[in-house]
Design a protein around this motif. Structure first.
Motif, mmCIF file in Angstrom:
data_model
loop_
_atom_site.group_PDB
_atom_site.id
_atom_site.type_symbol
_atom_site.label_atom_id
_atom_site.label_comp_id
_atom_site.label_asym_id
_atom_site.label_seq_id
_atom_site.Cartn_x
_atom_site.Cartn_y
_atom_site.Cartn_z
ATOM 1 N N THR A 1 4.225 13.549 2.309
ATOM 2 C CA THR A 1 4.469 14.253 3.568
ATOM 3 C C THR A 1 4.780 15.712 3.254
ATOM 4 O O THR A 1 5.725 16.016 2.538
ATOM 5 C CB THR A 1 5.656 13.631 4.333
ATOM 6 N N SER A 2 3.943 16.589 3.745
ATOM 7 C CA SER A 2 4.141 18.002 3.463
ATOM 8 C C SER A 2 5.093 18.622 4.477
ATOM 9 O O SER A 2 5.293 18.102 5.546
ATOM 10 C CB SER A 2 2.799 18.736 3.486
ATOM 11 N N ARG B 1 10.933 6.256 1.801
ATOM 12 C CA ARG B 1 11.455 7.472 1.149
ATOM 13 C C ARG B 1 10.424 8.039 0.176
ATOM 14 O O ARG B 1 10.217 9.263 0.107
ATOM 15 C CB ARG B 1 12.754 7.139 0.423
ATOM 16 N N ILE B 2 9.748 7.168 -0.558
ATOM 17 C CA ILE B 2 8.737 7.622 -1.514
ATOM 18 C C ILE B 2 7.563 8.272 -0.795
ATOM 19 O O ILE B 2 7.050 9.319 -1.209
ATOM 20 C CB ILE B 2 8.266 6.441 -2.381
ATOM 21 N N ILE B 3 7.110 7.657 0.286
ATOM 22 C CA ILE B 3 5.985 8.219 1.042
ATOM 23 C C ILE B 3 6.344 9.589 1.595
ATOM 24 O O ILE B 3 5.545 10.534 1.545
ATOM 25 C CB ILE B 3 5.568 7.245 2.167
ATOM 26 N N GLN B 4 7.566 9.727 2.094
ATOM 27 C CA GLN B 4 8.011 11.020 2.616
ATOM 28 C C GLN B 4 8.097 12.060 1.498
ATOM 29 O O GLN B 4 7.738 13.226 1.697
ATOM 30 C CB GLN B 4 9.367 10.875 3.291
ATOM 31 N N ASP C 1 0.834 -1.203 0.000
ATOM 32 C CA ASP C 1 0.000 0.000 0.000
ATOM 33 C C ASP C 1 0.869 1.254 0.000
ATOM 34 O O ASP C 1 1.798 1.382 0.795
ATOM 35 C CB ASP C 1 -0.911 0.014 1.227
ATOM 36 N N ILE C 2 0.542 2.172 -0.899
ATOM 37 C CA ILE C 2 1.204 3.475 -0.948
ATOM 38 C C ILE C 2 0.113 4.533 -0.875
ATOM 39 O O ILE C 2 -0.539 4.839 -1.874
ATOM 40 C CB ILE C 2 2.052 3.654 -2.218
ATOM 41 N N ALA C 3 -0.130 5.009 0.319
ATOM 42 C CA ALA C 3 -1.135 6.062 0.548
ATOM 43 C C ALA C 3 -2.492 5.711 -0.053
ATOM 44 O O ALA C 3 -3.116 6.506 -0.768
ATOM 45 C CB ALA C 3 -0.630 7.401 0.014
ATOM 46 N N GLY C 4 -2.947 4.492 0.218
ATOM 47 C CA GLY C 4 -4.302 4.118 -0.166
ATOM 48 C C GLY C 4 -4.455 3.367 -1.470
ATOM 49 O O GLY C 4 -5.549 2.916 -1.801
#
Length: 247
Positions: A246-247, A239-242, A23-26
């Motif tokens: 991530t704002s 790293r990708i999620i950040q 899962d990557i942000a849903g």
């Protein structure tokens, strides 16, 4: 030209089992890749090629196209070749990595444009190297091109070697390129590639494209300015999620 985009995806991975379904942000990674690829205007069809029913079922759940392929394949190229042997009517096949959830559709369109030249057999992308860290990172394949922008060699080492120049000065002396791992093939050529025996260059460098060069095939390149971020490990995922969420 009729162009098919193929996304090889396998469940087994020594470093990250089940990677396509993470899962990557849903959304799963394979869904994100699929949706990015579908945005490329040059493709007439997009299909996920897998040997795992869990992946196939998930792709169907978001109305994606999927083809079941053999579990014996050693590479994404082999999996793509099986797809084009089963699905006729396409002139060009684009092999898109299934672990790059934010691949830019413009890269796919740039790669496809290489086949506007009638003598292009295989195509891939390169990107200029800007940092010494990348230049001397043996995990990043480099490529040397000829005057026609065809790849003449790939290596994990830094090529070409600058004799008599200190490493910190190399980037100021010439332009170096890294390889971006997306391929295009004329479908007739693709079917022949998988029958080639592994050569000494591929055995040495563990880079399958060297097999094609060693057997006399040409690889046209195009230069992209877009970076790609692959998910090979759980650290890459974080790293990708950040980076993107991530704002």
């Amino acid at each position: 030209m009729k162009v098919i985009g193929i996304i090889p995806a396998r469940y087994a991975s020594s470093r990250f089992p089940g990677k396509p379904l993470i899962d990557i942000a849903g959304k799963s990674m394979i869904q994100r890749v699929y949706e990015q690829v579908k945005s490329a205007s040059c493709l007439h069809e997009v299909i996920v090629a897998t040997d795992d029913e869990r992946i196939a079922e998930h792709v169907r759940s978001f109305a994606g196209n999927v083809a079941m392929t053999s579990s014996a394949h050693q590479s994404g190229t082999d999996r793509c070749a099986e797809v084009v042997s089963k699905i006729s009517g396409f002139d060009i096949a684009i092999n898109i990595q299934g672990d790059e959830p934010f691949i830019n559709p413009l890269q796919i369109e740039l790669l496809t444009s290489c086949f506007n030249k009638e003598d292009t057999q295989i195509a891939t992308l390169v990107k200029k190297i800007y940092t010494t860290e990348e230049l001397f990172n043996v995990n990043i394949p480099k490529v040397v091109r000829n005057a026609q922008e065809q790849a003449i060699y790939f290596s994990r080492q830094t090529i070409p070697y600058l004799r008599g120049v200190e490493h910190e000065q190399w980037l100021s002396k010439r332009t170096f390129y890294k390889h971006i791992g997306i391929y295009g093939y004329r479908t007739a050529v693709l079917k022949k590639l998988t029958a080639l025996p592994i050569g000494s260059l591929e055995e040495t460098e563990a880079l399958e494209q060297l097999r094609w060069i060693e057997h006399g095939y040409t690889i046209q390149t195009a230069e992209t300015e877009h970076e790609t971020i692959a998910v090979d490990t759980k650290e890459d995922l974080e790293r990708i999620i950040q980076t993107y969420f991530t704002s």
